[in-house]
Design a protein around this motif. Structure first.
Motif, PDB file in Angstrom:
ATOM      1  N   LEU A 136       0.712  -1.272  -0.201  1.00 57.84           N
ATOM      2  CA  LEU A 136      -0.011  -0.109  -0.045  1.00 57.84           C
ATOM      3  C   LEU A 136       0.774   1.146   0.154  1.00 57.84           C
ATOM      4  O   LEU A 136       0.566   2.193  -0.635  1.00 57.84           O
ATOM      5  N   THR A 137       1.825   1.211   0.671  1.00 58.62           N
ATOM      6  CA  THR A 137       2.889   2.430   0.878  1.00 58.62           C
ATOM      7  C   THR A 137       3.647   2.614  -0.555  1.00 58.62           C
ATOM      8  O   THR A 137       3.691   3.544  -1.146  1.00 58.62           O
ATOM      9  N   LYS A 138       3.911   1.480  -1.391  1.00 56.92           N
ATOM     10  CA  LYS A 138       4.756   1.431  -2.610  1.00 56.92           C
ATOM     11  C   LYS A 138       3.550   2.205  -3.545  1.00 56.92           C
ATOM     12  O   LYS A 138       3.773   3.054  -4.295  1.00 56.92           O
ATOM     13  N   TRP A 139       2.165   1.873  -3.384  1.00 60.82           N
ATOM     14  CA  TRP A 139       0.998   2.446  -4.388  1.00 60.82           C
ATOM     15  C   TRP A 139       1.011   3.972  -3.921  1.00 60.82           C
ATOM     16  O   TRP A 139       0.694   4.763  -4.690  1.00 60.82           O
ATOM     17  N   ALA A 140       0.963   4.406  -2.575  1.00 60.65           N
ATOM     18  CA  ALA A 140       0.756   5.669  -2.289  1.00 60.65           C
ATOM     19  C   ALA A 140       1.954   6.575  -2.726  1.00 60.65           C
ATOM     20  O   ALA A 140       1.824   7.564  -3.123  1.00 60.65           O
ATOM     21  N   PHE A 141       3.061   6.006  -2.741  1.00 57.22           N
ATOM     22  CA  PHE A 141       4.378   6.663  -3.325  1.00 57.22           C
ATOM     23  C   PHE A 141       4.077   6.880  -4.896  1.00 57.22           C
ATOM     24  O   PHE A 141       4.314   7.969  -5.406  1.00 57.22           O
ATOM     25  N   ALA A 142       3.750   5.883  -5.498  1.00 55.21           N
ATOM     26  CA  ALA A 142       3.173   5.919  -6.920  1.00 55.21           C
ATOM     27  C   ALA A 142       2.475   7.294  -7.450  1.00 55.21           C
ATOM     28  O   ALA A 142       2.554   7.866  -8.228  1.00 55.21           O
ATOM     29  N   LEU A 143       1.271   7.021  -6.491  1.00 58.06           N
ATOM     30  CA  LEU A 143       0.173   8.129  -6.629  1.00 58.06           C
ATOM     31  C   LEU A 143       0.760   9.575  -6.492  1.00 58.06           C
ATOM     32  O   LEU A 143       0.298  10.612  -6.971  1.00 58.06           O
ATOM     33  N   ASN A 144       1.644   9.534  -5.360  1.00 58.01           N
ATOM     34  CA  ASN A 144       2.210  10.930  -5.026  1.00 58.01           C
ATOM     35  C   ASN A 144       2.836  11.259  -6.183  1.00 58.01           C
ATOM     36  O   ASN A 144       3.134  12.618  -6.509  1.00 58.01           O
ATOM     37  N   ARG A 157      -4.496  13.127  -3.485  1.00 55.79           N
ATOM     38  CA  ARG A 157      -5.691  12.977  -2.524  1.00 55.79           C
ATOM     39  C   ARG A 157      -6.023  11.350  -2.377  1.00 55.79           C
ATOM     40  O   ARG A 157      -6.359  10.931  -1.320  1.00 55.79           O
ATOM     41  N   TRP A 158      -6.015  10.693  -3.544  1.00 54.40           N
ATOM     42  CA  TRP A 158      -5.961   9.187  -3.325  1.00 54.40           C
ATOM     43  C   TRP A 158      -5.065   8.578  -2.373  1.00 54.40           C
ATOM     44  O   TRP A 158      -5.277   7.447  -1.934  1.00 54.40           O
ATOM     45  N   ALA A 159      -3.995   8.924  -2.362  1.00 56.01           N
ATOM     46  CA  ALA A 159      -2.785   8.524  -1.720  1.00 56.01           C
ATOM     47  C   ALA A 159      -3.045   8.656  -0.477  1.00 56.01           C
ATOM     48  O   ALA A 159      -2.886   7.834   0.744  1.00 56.01           O
ATOM     49  N   LEU A 160      -3.565   9.663   0.157  1.00 60.26           N
ATOM     50  CA  LEU A 160      -3.807  10.433   1.425  1.00 60.26           C
ATOM     51  C   LEU A 160      -5.008   9.373   1.895  1.00 60.26           C
ATOM     52  O   LEU A 160      -4.927   8.972   2.951  1.00 60.26           O
ATOM     53  N   GLN A 161      -6.025   9.272   1.061  1.00 57.67           N
ATOM     54  CA  GLN A 161      -7.202   8.495   1.518  1.00 57.67           C
ATOM     55  C   GLN A 161      -6.713   6.981   1.760  1.00 57.67           C
ATOM     56  O   GLN A 161      -7.378   6.181   2.669  1.00 57.67           O
ATOM     57  N   LEU A 162      -5.738   6.648   1.000  1.00 58.66           N
ATOM     58  CA  LEU A 162      -5.427   5.142   1.118  1.00 58.66           C
ATOM     59  C   LEU A 162      -4.752   5.019   2.253  1.00 58.66           C
ATOM     60  O   LEU A 162      -5.025   4.117   3.302  1.00 58.66           O
ATOM     61  N   ILE A 163      -4.064   5.888   2.888  1.00 51.19           N
ATOM     62  CA  ILE A 163      -3.271   5.858   4.167  1.00 51.19           C
ATOM     63  C   ILE A 163      -4.361   5.952   5.285  1.00 51.19           C
ATOM     64  O   ILE A 163      -4.206   5.342   6.251  1.00 51.19           O
ATOM     65  N   GLU A 164      -5.146   7.142   5.010  1.00 46.81           N
ATOM     66  CA  GLU A 164      -6.298   7.106   6.213  1.00 46.81           C
ATOM     67  C   GLU A 164      -7.015   5.913   6.392  1.00 46.81           C
ATOM     68  O   GLU A 164      -7.518   5.677   7.431  1.00 46.81           O
ATOM     69  N   ALA A 165      -7.401   5.206   5.293  1.00 46.35           N
ATOM     70  CA  ALA A 165      -7.992   3.933   5.231  1.00 46.35           C
ATOM     71  C   ALA A 165      -7.390   2.760   6.121  1.00 46.35           C
ATOM     72  O   ALA A 165      -7.901   1.890   6.735  1.00 46.35           O
TER      73      ALA A 165
END
Length: 371
Positions: A136-144, A157-165
């Motif tokens: 999930l963090t790899k994906w959040a990095f890619a989105l960022n 924003r999608w990366a942020l929402q993924l982390i929050e979830a």
């Protein structure tokens, strides 16, 4: 691929800068399919082995496309990054039947239920599907990184929402003096599947959360989540040890984001991981026959060694030798994670901290073209 010739021809030179870029372009086209004039309608071909999509591999795929967009100036690579992101959200953001979105996710907010790993087997199998924090963090990095390169805030924003979830379900004891993490949780996030903590999970969280926070529209949106990660890193970093080439390469990659600020954890982790990799090299680990090694784990090493100066100049020649060795066996084990990580190692651009201005310049150029 006509412009690049056959794949074998494109892979003849994996040492020179031009050859490495040509090889990386050929590999991503082989794995995901060429753009073929589809533009924004392009969608990636399914990965093999009935996986369709796989979160770790596709995170690398997105970042590869961003590097190629910067290096070539071709819009098609940014379009392909966007198409791959949509395909992942539409597949791994749903249940295994492909019907319902996970948790509170919607079309507009596709990451609010987390994202599946993409395993072949269902839950209950020893290697079954679920959610991994480090994926999930790899994906959040890619989105960022996509947000920076495209200039579109929705990706961060999608990366942020993924982390929050994900954070409340992976972190036990949040807000306490000694929080800890689960390595794997169920698809619906209802319970941990593996109760131990990944060796680098808190470091993954700290680095990724900070990057997403820096680009967030709301200041301080991840303040509590970052505080949890800071506590875990402080509690853990002095004990960091590994002899795994992927883990050590990841440690180099993660620590390079915090080295310029002189953070103690980054300095120690960089020193220990580089020393451990030197030891593996000197003991002949990287000279074993191919059946005793895993290419994608060694590409973790080569990627980390290229972006972190703490690895030392001796790794430039070593990286070339590993590329030359593995290009002969690139599709032996699989046709996705190995070649996609190989492409990242050949063209590590967007994985590096000092490449960030290049991503922002790409977004500025795109805005200029639209005016």
């Amino acid at each position: 691929m006509a412009a690049l010739g056959t794949l074998s021809h494109a892979l003849k030179d994996v040492v020179s800068p031009a050859g490495r870029l040509t090889a990386a372009r050929a590999v991503v086209d082989r794995v995901y399919g060429p753009a073929g004039g589809h533009g924004k309608d392009w969608r990636p071909r399914p990965l093999l082995d009935n996986k369709s999509r796989y979160l770790w591999t596709d995170a690398f795929g997105v970042v590869n496309y961003l590097t190629l967009a910067c290096e070539t100036g071709e819009q098609r690579y940014l379009d392909q990054a966007a198409g791959l992101i949509d395909a992942v959200h539409d597949t791994l953001g749903r249940d295994r039947a492909g019907k319902a979105r996970l948790g509170n996710a919607t079309v507009e907010e596709p990451t609010r239920g987390g994202l599946r790993i993409g395993k072949v087997h269902g839950e209950g199998h020893p290697d079954g599907d679920g959610q991994y924090f480090h994926y999930l963090t790899k994906w959040a990095f890619a989105l960022n990184r996509m947000s920076l390169a495209s200039g579109e805030a929705k990706y961060n924003r999608w990366a942020l929402q993924l982390i929050e979830a994900a954070h409340p379900h992976f972190v036990a004891g949040s807000g306490s003096g000694e929080p800890h993490m689960w390595w794997k949780i169920s698809i619906d996030m209802s319970h941990p599947v593996v109760h131990s903590e990944g060796n680098l999970d808190p470091f993954d969280g700290l680095v990724t959360y900070r990057l997403v926070q820096e680009a967030a529209e709301q200041p301080g949106a991840l303040r509590r989540e970052i505080a949890d990660m800071e506590r875990m890193v402080q509690n853990k970093y002095r004990r960091y040890r590994s002899n795994d080439p992927l883990d050590l390469g990841e440690a180099l990659w993660l620590s390079h984001w915090a080295l310029p600020e002189g953070e103690a954890w980054a300095q120690l982790v960089a020193e220990r991981s580089s020393a451990a990799l030197d030891d593996l090299w000197c003991r002949g680990y990287f000279r074993q026959p191919e059946p005793y090694r895993l290419a994608f784990r060694e590409f973790g090493t080569t990627l980390g060694a290229q972006v972190n100066p703490a690895a030392g100049g001796q790794w430039a020649e070593r990286v070339d030798s590993l590329h030359q060795f593995w290009v002969q066996h690139l599709f032996t084990r699989d046709a996705d994670i190995t070649p996609v990580m190989f492409a990242a190692s050949l063209a590590p651009g967007a994985w590096a901290r000092d490449y960030t201005p290049r991503l922002r310049q790409l977004a500025q150029r795109l805005r200029g073209n639209e005016q």
